[in-house]
Design a protein around this motif. Structure first.
Motif, PDB file in Angstrom:
ATOM      1  N   GLY A 153       1.027  -1.165   0.031  1.00 44.80           N
ATOM      2  CA  GLY A 153       0.215   0.212   0.016  1.00 44.80           C
ATOM      3  C   GLY A 153       0.837   1.346   0.162  1.00 44.80           C
ATOM      4  N   ILE A 154       1.957   1.306   0.712  1.00 43.03           N
ATOM      5  CA  ILE A 154       2.691   2.218   0.852  1.00 43.03           C
ATOM      6  C   ILE A 154       3.592   2.572  -0.549  1.00 43.03           C
ATOM      7  N   GLY A 155       3.990   1.479  -1.330  1.00 42.14           N
ATOM      8  CA  GLY A 155       4.473   1.519  -2.553  1.00 42.14           C
ATOM      9  C   GLY A 155       3.604   2.109  -3.293  1.00 42.14           C
ATOM     10  N   LEU A 156       2.402   1.837  -3.400  1.00 39.55           N
ATOM     11  CA  LEU A 156       1.331   2.432  -4.585  1.00 39.55           C
ATOM     12  C   LEU A 156       1.021   3.766  -4.058  1.00 39.55           C
ATOM     13  N   ALA A 157       1.094   4.003  -2.807  1.00 37.70           N
ATOM     14  CA  ALA A 157       0.861   5.638  -2.659  1.00 37.70           C
ATOM     15  C   ALA A 157       2.006   6.331  -3.168  1.00 37.70           C
ATOM     16  N   LEU A 158       3.130   5.924  -2.954  1.00 33.69           N
ATOM     17  CA  LEU A 158       4.527   6.379  -3.559  1.00 33.69           C
ATOM     18  C   LEU A 158       4.510   6.437  -4.985  1.00 33.69           C
ATOM     19  N   LEU A 159       3.929   5.420  -5.710  1.00 37.81           N
ATOM     20  CA  LEU A 159       3.812   5.552  -7.024  1.00 37.81           C
ATOM     21  C   LEU A 159       2.636   6.721  -7.427  1.00 37.81           C
ATOM     22  N   MET A 160       1.753   6.893  -6.916  1.00 36.14           N
ATOM     23  CA  MET A 160       0.772   7.571  -7.141  1.00 36.14           C
ATOM     24  C   MET A 160       1.259   9.083  -6.999  1.00 36.14           C
ATOM     25  N   VAL A 161       2.059   9.409  -5.821  1.00 36.95           N
ATOM     26  CA  VAL A 161       2.564  10.780  -5.788  1.00 36.95           C
ATOM     27  C   VAL A 161       3.624  11.226  -6.930  1.00 36.95           C
ATOM     28  N   ILE A 162       4.535  10.085  -7.080  1.00 42.27           N
ATOM     29  CA  ILE A 162       5.359  10.250  -8.354  1.00 42.27           C
ATOM     30  C   ILE A 162       4.816  10.531  -9.537  1.00 42.27           C
ATOM     31  N   ALA A 163       3.704   9.743  -9.881  1.00 39.08           N
ATOM     32  CA  ALA A 163       2.861   9.901 -11.100  1.00 39.08           C
ATOM     33  C   ALA A 163       2.127  11.372 -11.376  1.00 39.08           C
ATOM     34  N   ILE A 164       1.535  11.605 -10.188  1.00 43.28           N
ATOM     35  CA  ILE A 164       0.833  13.118 -10.381  1.00 43.28           C
ATOM     36  C   ILE A 164       2.048  14.309 -10.456  1.00 43.28           C
ATOM     37  N   SER A 165       2.954  14.013  -9.829  1.00 43.36           N
ATOM     38  CA  SER A 165       3.935  14.953  -9.655  1.00 43.36           C
ATOM     39  C   SER A 165       4.534  15.145 -11.056  1.00 43.36           C
ATOM     40  N   LEU A 166       4.809  14.111 -11.565  1.00 39.57           N
ATOM     41  CA  LEU A 166       5.345  14.072 -13.063  1.00 39.57           C
ATOM     42  C   LEU A 166       4.534  14.694 -13.952  1.00 39.57           C
ATOM     43  N   MET A 167       2.932  14.318 -13.788  1.00 34.14           N
ATOM     44  CA  MET A 167       1.851  14.921 -14.714  1.00 34.14           C
ATOM     45  C   MET A 167       2.143  16.422 -14.508  1.00 34.14           C
ATOM     46  N   THR A 168       2.013  16.846 -13.106  1.00 32.54           N
ATOM     47  CA  THR A 168       2.102  18.412 -12.951  1.00 32.54           C
ATOM     48  C   THR A 168       3.110  19.152 -13.794  1.00 32.54           C
ATOM     49  N   VAL A 169       4.395  18.417 -13.827  1.00 31.03           N
ATOM     50  CA  VAL A 169       5.474  19.041 -14.518  1.00 31.03           C
ATOM     51  C   VAL A 169       5.371  18.890 -16.015  1.00 31.03           C
ATOM     52  N   VAL A 170       4.826  17.812 -16.476  1.00 31.62           N
ATOM     53  CA  VAL A 170       4.588  17.770 -18.032  1.00 31.62           C
ATOM     54  C   VAL A 170       3.643  18.686 -18.470  1.00 31.62           C
ATOM     55  N   ILE A 171       2.450  19.197 -17.642  1.00 34.22           N
ATOM     56  CA  ILE A 171       1.488  19.923 -17.981  1.00 34.22           C
ATOM     57  C   ILE A 171       2.238  21.471 -17.916  1.00 34.22           C
ATOM     58  N   ARG A 172       3.073  21.738 -16.985  1.00 35.55           N
ATOM     59  CA  ARG A 172       3.587  22.824 -16.843  1.00 35.55           C
ATOM     60  C   ARG A 172       4.609  23.164 -18.155  1.00 35.55           C
ATOM     61  N   LYS A 173       5.585  22.179 -18.565  1.00 37.86           N
ATOM     62  CA  LYS A 173       6.329  22.047 -19.709  1.00 37.86           C
ATOM     63  C   LYS A 173       5.597  22.306 -21.235  1.00 37.86           C
ATOM     64  N   HIS A 174       4.539  21.703 -21.224  1.00 40.69           N
ATOM     65  CA  HIS A 174       3.736  21.476 -22.657  1.00 40.69           C
ATOM     66  C   HIS A 174       2.446  22.217 -22.438  1.00 40.69           C
ATOM     67  N   ARG A 175       2.629  23.304 -22.521  1.00 40.22           N
ATOM     68  CA  ARG A 175       1.225  24.380 -22.313  1.00 40.22           C
ATOM     69  C   ARG A 175       0.629  24.213 -23.277  1.00 40.22           C
ATOM     70  N   GLU A 176       0.997  24.123 -24.699  1.00 41.11           N
ATOM     71  CA  GLU A 176       0.319  24.221 -25.746  1.00 41.11           C
ATOM     72  C   GLU A 176      -0.483  22.913 -26.120  1.00 41.11           C
ATOM     73  N   THR A 177      -0.197  22.006 -25.155  1.00 47.34           N
ATOM     74  CA  THR A 177      -0.747  20.723 -25.598  1.00 47.34           C
ATOM     75  C   THR A 177      -2.300  20.645 -25.095  1.00 47.34           C
ATOM     76  N   PRO A 178      -3.322  20.227 -25.727  1.00 42.13           N
ATOM     77  CA  PRO A 178      -4.570  20.235 -25.464  1.00 42.13           C
ATOM     78  C   PRO A 178      -4.893  19.247 -23.974  1.00 42.13           C
ATOM     79  N   MET A 179      -4.366  19.565 -22.943  1.00 44.77           N
ATOM     80  CA  MET A 179      -4.366  18.693 -21.989  1.00 44.77           C
ATOM     81  C   MET A 179      -5.610  18.247 -21.280  1.00 44.77           C
ATOM     82  N   VAL A 180      -7.048  18.914 -21.692  1.00 42.99           N
ATOM     83  CA  VAL A 180      -8.386  18.585 -21.231  1.00 42.99           C
ATOM     84  C   VAL A 180      -8.574  17.491 -21.967  1.00 42.99           C
ATOM     85  N   ALA A 181      -8.084  17.115 -23.220  1.00 41.27           N
ATOM     86  CA  ALA A 181      -8.357  16.165 -23.809  1.00 41.27           C
ATOM     87  C   ALA A 181      -7.726  14.849 -23.322  1.00 41.27           C
ATOM     88  N   ALA A 182      -6.644  15.135 -22.828  1.00 38.48           N
ATOM     89  CA  ALA A 182      -5.772  14.190 -22.041  1.00 38.48           C
ATOM     90  C   ALA A 182      -6.414  13.859 -20.983  1.00 38.48           C
TER      91      ALA A 182
END
Length: 299
Positions: A153-182
């Motif tokens: 469970g702890i491993g899954l929670a850590l995986l979730m945090v890493i995934a959402i953190s990466l997603m946040t940075v990708v959104i920041r980097k690629h502002r021109e991408t249609p992220m709502v569709a994503a």
């Protein structure tokens, strides 16, 4: 400068609204009595459909094309969001809520660290201090919880945090991408992944479907859409910090619906989290106003 300030304020407002929408998850979960994969399936179907229809309604054929012809950055955001969604509920079942909540609280640090390594985006000192205060507040909230954490469970929670953190940075980097569709695609991917594990997909009643539809539309569809839009205009660390408002708001909805009075720890911790977010936003606004006055004086 004024345009940038308006975008920044809009980003804060959108992420706050996303946190409010996300905070309703305990309310809807209390109303449902199915395995997590069944909930994920139906929640994804309704959430993904809501976002897709909203996109087509607001953007017409261009929105439909964005859904069909997704760019690689959009697929990356969708995949990371899906990974975060399908890790969250099982982690709550395998370990204590206290463990998951504390792990989630480190997301601003994770997002800021990833942004620094990848984008060379240094987080403001005030944001890092505010993140520490917010973390302390969440620790206070969950300090009364007991139970032995399960490593999976702890491993899954850590995986979730890493995934959402990466997603946040990708959104920041690629502002021109249609992220709502994503965001729409990520919900459908979550439903697809859930099918082999869901035990009660066909056992839901019409009443349950109404609750699941509200769960998908409000908590997932609206929350993810607002966060996706707002993250474009904020530093990664700050957007994650503002989103931590979700945690102290969770017991509020349960109190309103089920008359469960929050503990003193929850009230103190919630005050710390909200205080940290408000202080960071206020300090940032003062800094931006000062910078604007300096630029006007220079002109």
């Amino acid at each position: 400068m004024q345009s940038t300030d308006r975008q920044h304020r809009a980003g804060i407002a959108l992420v706050i609204a996303a946190a409010i929408a996300w905070s309703t998850a305990p309310f809807f979960t209390r109303l449902l009595h199915f395995d997590s994969w069944t909930i994920l399936f139906w929640r994804g179907v309704f959430g993904g459909s809501f976002i897709a229809l909203l996109l087509i309604f607001t953007q017409g054929l261009n929105g439909a094309r964005n859904l069909i012809a997704m760019k690689p950055s959009g697929w990356l955001v969708a995949s990371l969001s899906t990974l975060g969604m399908v890790s969250y509920i099982p982690s709550l079942q395998l370990t204590s809520v206290a463990n998951v909540a504390i792990i989630i609280a480190v997301q601003p640090f994770a997002a800021a660290a990833i942004a620094w390594v990848w984008l060379r985006e240094a987080a403001a000192a005030r944001t890092m201090w505010a993140s520490l205060v917010a973390l302390a507040g969440i620790v206070v909230i969950v300090s009364g919880a007991g139970g032995v954490g399960d490593y999976r469970g702890i491993g899954l929670a850590l995986l979730m945090v890493i995934a959402i953190s990466l997603m946040t940075v990708v959104i920041r980097k690629h502002r021109e991408t249609p992220m709502v569709a994503a965001a729409s695609l990520s919900n459908f991917l979550g439903s697809l992944v859930s099918i082999p594990f869901a035990q009660s997909i066909g056992a839901v009643s019409s009443h349950d479907l109404v609750i699941l539809a509200m769960f998908g539309l409000l908590q997932v569809g609206l929350g993810l859409t607002l966060f996706t839009l707002g993250s474009r205009f904020l530093p990664s660390g700050q957007s994650s910090l503002v989103a931590t408002l979700e945690t102290p708001l969770m017991p509020f909805w349960v109190f309103v619906a089920f008359h469960e009075v929050p503990s003193l720890r929850a009230l103190i911790g919630g005050a710390l989290v909200m205080g940290a977010v408000i202080a960071d936003i206020a300090a940032d606004n003062r800094a931006r106003s000062a910078a604007g006055l300096h630029d006007e004086a220079a002109i």
